[in-house]
Design a protein around this motif. Structure first.
Motif, short mmCIF file in Angstrom:
data_model
loop_
_atom_site.label_atom_id
_atom_site.label_comp_id
_atom_site.label_asym_id
_atom_site.label_seq_id
_atom_site.Cartn_x
_atom_site.Cartn_y
_atom_site.Cartn_z
N THR A 251 0.81 -1.23 0.00
CA THR A 251 0.00 0.00 0.00
C THR A 251 0.84 1.27 0.00
OG1 THR A 251 -1.73 -1.17 1.24
CG2 THR A 251 -1.86 1.23 1.20
N LEU A 252 1.90 1.29 0.77
CA LEU A 252 2.68 2.52 0.94
C LEU A 252 3.48 2.86 -0.32
CD1 LEU A 252 4.02 2.10 4.59
CD2 LEU A 252 2.05 3.42 3.81
N PRO A 253 3.62 4.14 -0.64
CA PRO A 253 4.42 4.54 -1.81
C PRO A 253 5.92 4.51 -1.50
CG PRO A 253 3.56 6.49 -0.70
CD PRO A 253 2.98 5.29 0.02
N GLU A 254 6.72 4.50 -2.54
CA GLU A 254 8.17 4.56 -2.38
C GLU A 254 8.57 5.97 -1.92
OE1 GLU A 254 10.63 2.33 -2.96
OE2 GLU A 254 9.35 0.65 -3.55
N VAL A 255 9.41 6.04 -0.89
CA VAL A 255 9.87 7.34 -0.38
C VAL A 255 11.39 7.41 -0.27
CG1 VAL A 255 7.74 7.86 0.86
CG2 VAL A 255 9.54 6.58 2.00
N ASP A 257 15.17 7.03 1.32
CA ASP A 257 15.69 7.31 2.66
C ASP A 257 15.11 8.63 3.16
OD1 ASP A 257 17.25 5.02 2.82
OD2 ASP A 257 18.94 5.98 1.79
N MET A 258 14.65 8.61 4.40
CA MET A 258 14.06 9.79 5.04
C MET A 258 14.87 10.14 6.29
SD MET A 258 10.07 8.56 4.80
CE MET A 258 9.41 10.13 5.39
N GLU A 259 14.66 11.35 6.80
CA GLU A 259 15.33 11.75 8.03
C GLU A 259 14.91 10.85 9.19
OE1 GLU A 259 17.68 14.05 8.59
OE2 GLU A 259 17.77 14.35 6.42
N LEU A 260 13.66 10.45 9.18
CA LEU A 260 13.11 9.52 10.17
C LEU A 260 12.13 8.60 9.45
CD1 LEU A 260 12.42 11.94 13.15
CD2 LEU A 260 14.07 10.06 13.19
N PRO A 261 11.96 7.38 9.90
CA PRO A 261 10.99 6.48 9.25
C PRO A 261 9.56 6.94 9.47
CG PRO A 261 11.91 5.45 11.21
CD PRO A 261 12.68 6.72 11.00
N LYS A 262 8.66 6.46 8.62
CA LYS A 262 7.23 6.76 8.77
C LYS A 262 6.59 5.89 9.85
CE LYS A 262 5.08 7.49 4.66
NZ LYS A 262 4.64 7.10 3.31
N LEU A 263 7.12 4.69 10.02
CA LEU A 263 6.57 3.74 10.99
C LEU A 263 7.66 2.74 11.37
CD1 LEU A 263 3.98 2.46 12.41
CD2 LEU A 263 3.80 1.02 10.38
N VAL A 264 7.68 2.39 12.66
CA VAL A 264 8.58 1.34 13.13
C VAL A 264 7.73 0.19 13.66
CG1 VAL A 264 10.37 0.69 14.77
CG2 VAL A 264 10.47 2.92 13.65
N PHE A 265 8.02 -0.99 13.16
CA PHE A 265 7.22 -2.19 13.44
C PHE A 265 8.05 -3.13 14.31
CE2 PHE A 265 5.25 -6.22 12.64
CZ PHE A 265 3.95 -5.96 12.26
N PHE A 266 7.57 -3.44 15.51
CA PHE A 266 8.26 -4.35 16.41
C PHE A 266 7.56 -5.72 16.38
CE2 PHE A 266 9.29 -0.16 18.09
CZ PHE A 266 10.65 -0.26 18.32
N LYS A 295 9.90 2.05 1.68
CA LYS A 295 8.59 2.62 1.93
C LYS A 295 8.57 3.43 3.22
CE LYS A 295 6.84 0.21 -1.56
NZ LYS A 295 5.59 -0.52 -1.64
N GLY A 296 9.73 3.53 3.88
CA GLY A 296 9.83 4.30 5.11
C GLY A 296 9.44 3.52 6.35
N VAL A 297 9.52 2.20 6.30
CA VAL A 297 9.13 1.36 7.44
C VAL A 297 10.34 0.59 7.94
CG1 VAL A 297 7.66 -0.54 8.22
CG2 VAL A 297 6.77 1.12 6.59
N GLY A 298 10.58 0.66 9.25
CA GLY A 298 11.64 -0.12 9.88
C GLY A 298 11.05 -1.28 10.66
#
Length: 524
Positions: A251-255, A257-266, A295-298
């Motif tokens: 679903t998420l678009p390509e972004v 490398d960003m200064e900070l991720p959009k979402l972090v998944f544990f 996609k900005g997700v870690g």
């Protein structure tokens, strides 16, 4: 802890602060260690640091401990003792904005997915189907797609399986053999899922992943999944989280490398993701993990040993925190060596020996530098959380749920027209048509019986009339002869002639009646 000078400050070692580079936070990570060594507190520290930086997180709460991140922390003897180690005099205790979720809808907002969204590959893993059963399940999905059938909940898939079994011959040449035994095995697996509570997960309204990526007051919202009950169904737990990752990826678009991720998944208890996983699905997981960072997700895996993670995936986890491991058996010793070999060696100590001697709250830490290269491993102490350590009360949890901006969005299930309703309607139409056809045949048979009854009635009426007349004639002749004493000369008596004539008359009368009735029916 967010620090202006130190950035995403996580731990402190002899050489100073250890922080996660914001641009490298989407390069994934690993938190490993034996039970009771401090993994959960480390997870809480990292999550609240991202929260303060405005990065939302998603985490599974196995024992309810992580729910305390929603409450402001308090000074304790344990924290007072550790403050000098980090050079902290007056910690600013604070809470994080939290949303509670629960697949079963009991301890948080419900999280649902449709059968179609889950797809045959993940469903096959969830039901532990063999290769043949997996193939038939793919065929059923294909047939449903060809017929425009929506597969939303369990009863849709159950109805579609039943329909496919009854029409298997129509699809054998196009898709392959579909046996009733295989369909039955899949139905039994679905029934088992339903018993485990999966019927509450499959359905609508399906979860919108963008609800995970929101902020409140400049802080990233902490999305906490109540997983204590879900953990009792490990396949459902791991498949659900894998579905969530797949949804984020697709679903998420390509972004970049960003200064900070959009979402972090544990992903806690990460070993469950890879247990009894097919090669095809493992390749899919590896692809998602490799590409989702763009996609900005870690993604941060939490598990006991690095050995729980496949090597190809382990190599993609750049930010690592390794708590103590115990080497009681040869297998444990091998796990220690594997963990030590994943770090960039520090000449000041032996990594494998340090792993076995770490205290609670202490860990070997290696984060990526600004260029994406791993730093030398350091023996460090993890910061203490600024939020509450430990679970919240049921009252506090309920208040947070009711105050959420998405309260009521997912609470009421929706059961719109889908495969189950369409197939039931078709079955009812077929039944009505069969009943109508049977009624028509019965009516036709009844009419035919009435016609036959009418003809035979006339025949019997004619016969009875003729016979009655004959008897009357015979009786009259016999009485007359007796009275007069008259005798006939011919061999045939008068009485015999009367009977013969009367019988002939009766026969002619019956014949005329039959002829008239038959001709009448033919003309009609």
């Amino acid at each position: 802890m967010l620090d202006k000078e130190r950035g995403l400050y996580i731990a402190h070692c002899a050489n100073g602060a250890l922080s996660i580079e914001g641009k490298m936070a989407n390069r994934h990570g690993l938190i490993a260690g034996a039970t009771g060594t401090g993994k959960t507190v480390t997870l809480q520290v990292i999550a609240e640091t991202f929260c303060q930086a405005g990065v939302p997180c998603f985490m599974a709460d196995m024992k309810g401990d992580l729910s305390g991140i929603s409450q402001t922390g308090k000074l304790s003897g344990f924290i007072e003792k550790r403050m000098p180690e980090f050079g902290i005099e007056n910690p600013e205790f604070q809470s994080c904005p939290v949303r509670f979720y629960d697949v079963f809808g009991e301890q948080g907002h419900p999280m649902r997915a449709t059968i179609s969204q889950m797809g045959p590959m993940l469903l096959s893993r969830l039901m532990q189907l063999n290769e043949t059963q997996d193939g038939v399940l793919n065929i059923v999905f294909r047939i449903a797609d060809d017929r425009g059938m929506l597969l939303l909940d369990l009863k849709d898939l159950q109805a579609m399986l039943d329909w496919t079994s009854k029409h298997a011959k129509e699809y054998t040449t196009k898709y392959g053999n579909i046996s009733a035994q295989t369909i039955g095995a899949i139905q039994r697996a679905l029934l088992q899922l339903e018993t485990q509570g999966a019927d509450k997960f499959f359905g609508e309204p399906s979860f919108d992943i963008y609800d995970l990526m929101q902020t409140e007051g400049g802080k990233g919202i902490m999305n906490v999944l109540a997983a204590d009950k879900l953990m009792m169904q490990p396949k459902l737990y791991s498949t659900f989280l894998l579905w969530l990752l797949s949804e984020l990826y697709s679903t998420l678009p390509e972004v970049g490398d960003m200064e900070l991720p959009k979402l972090v998944f544990f992903f806690d208890e990460a070993h469950m993701l890879f247990t009894d996983t097919s090669k095809a699905l493992l390749d899919k997981i590896e692809q998602v993990i490799r590409l989702i960072r763009s996609k900005g997700v870690g993604i941060y895996f939490i598990t006991q040993s690095p050995n729980d993670i496949p090597e190809n995936i382990l190599g993609q986890l750049g930010n690592r925190v390794q708590h103590a491991l115990r080497a009681y058996t040869p297998k444990d010793q091998k796990a220690v060596k594997t963990a030590a070999d994943t770090f960039r060696a520090n000449p000041e100590f032996k990594t494998d020996e340090a792993i076995m001697n770490l205290e609670t709250g202490e860990a070997l830490v290696s984060f990526l530098d600004a260029k994406g290269a791993p730093n030398v491993v350091e023996r460090a102490k993890i910061l203490f959380p600024l939020s509450q350590i430990g679970a919240v009360t049921e009252g506090q949890r309920l208040d947070i749920i009711k105050q959420s901006r998405i309260f009521g969005k997912y609470d009421t299930p929706i059961d719109r027209e889908s495969a189950f309703e369409v197939l039931m309607a078709e079955a009812e139409q077929q039944l009505a048509a069969q009943e109508e056809e049977a009624a028509a045949k019965a009516e036709e048979k009844t009419k035919g019986g009435k016609k036959k009854s009418g003809i035979m009635g006339k025949v019997w009426k004619a016969i009875i009339t003729a016979v009655t007349g004959t008897l009357a004639t015979i009786l009259g002749t016999y009485v007359s002869d007796k009275v007069t004493g008259k005798k006939t000369k011919s061999k045939t008596s008068a009485t015999g002639r009367v009977v013969k004539n009367a019988t002939s008359a009766a026969t002619r009368s019956v014949t005329r009646e039959l002829t008239r009735d038959i001709l009448g029916n033919l003309i009609k």
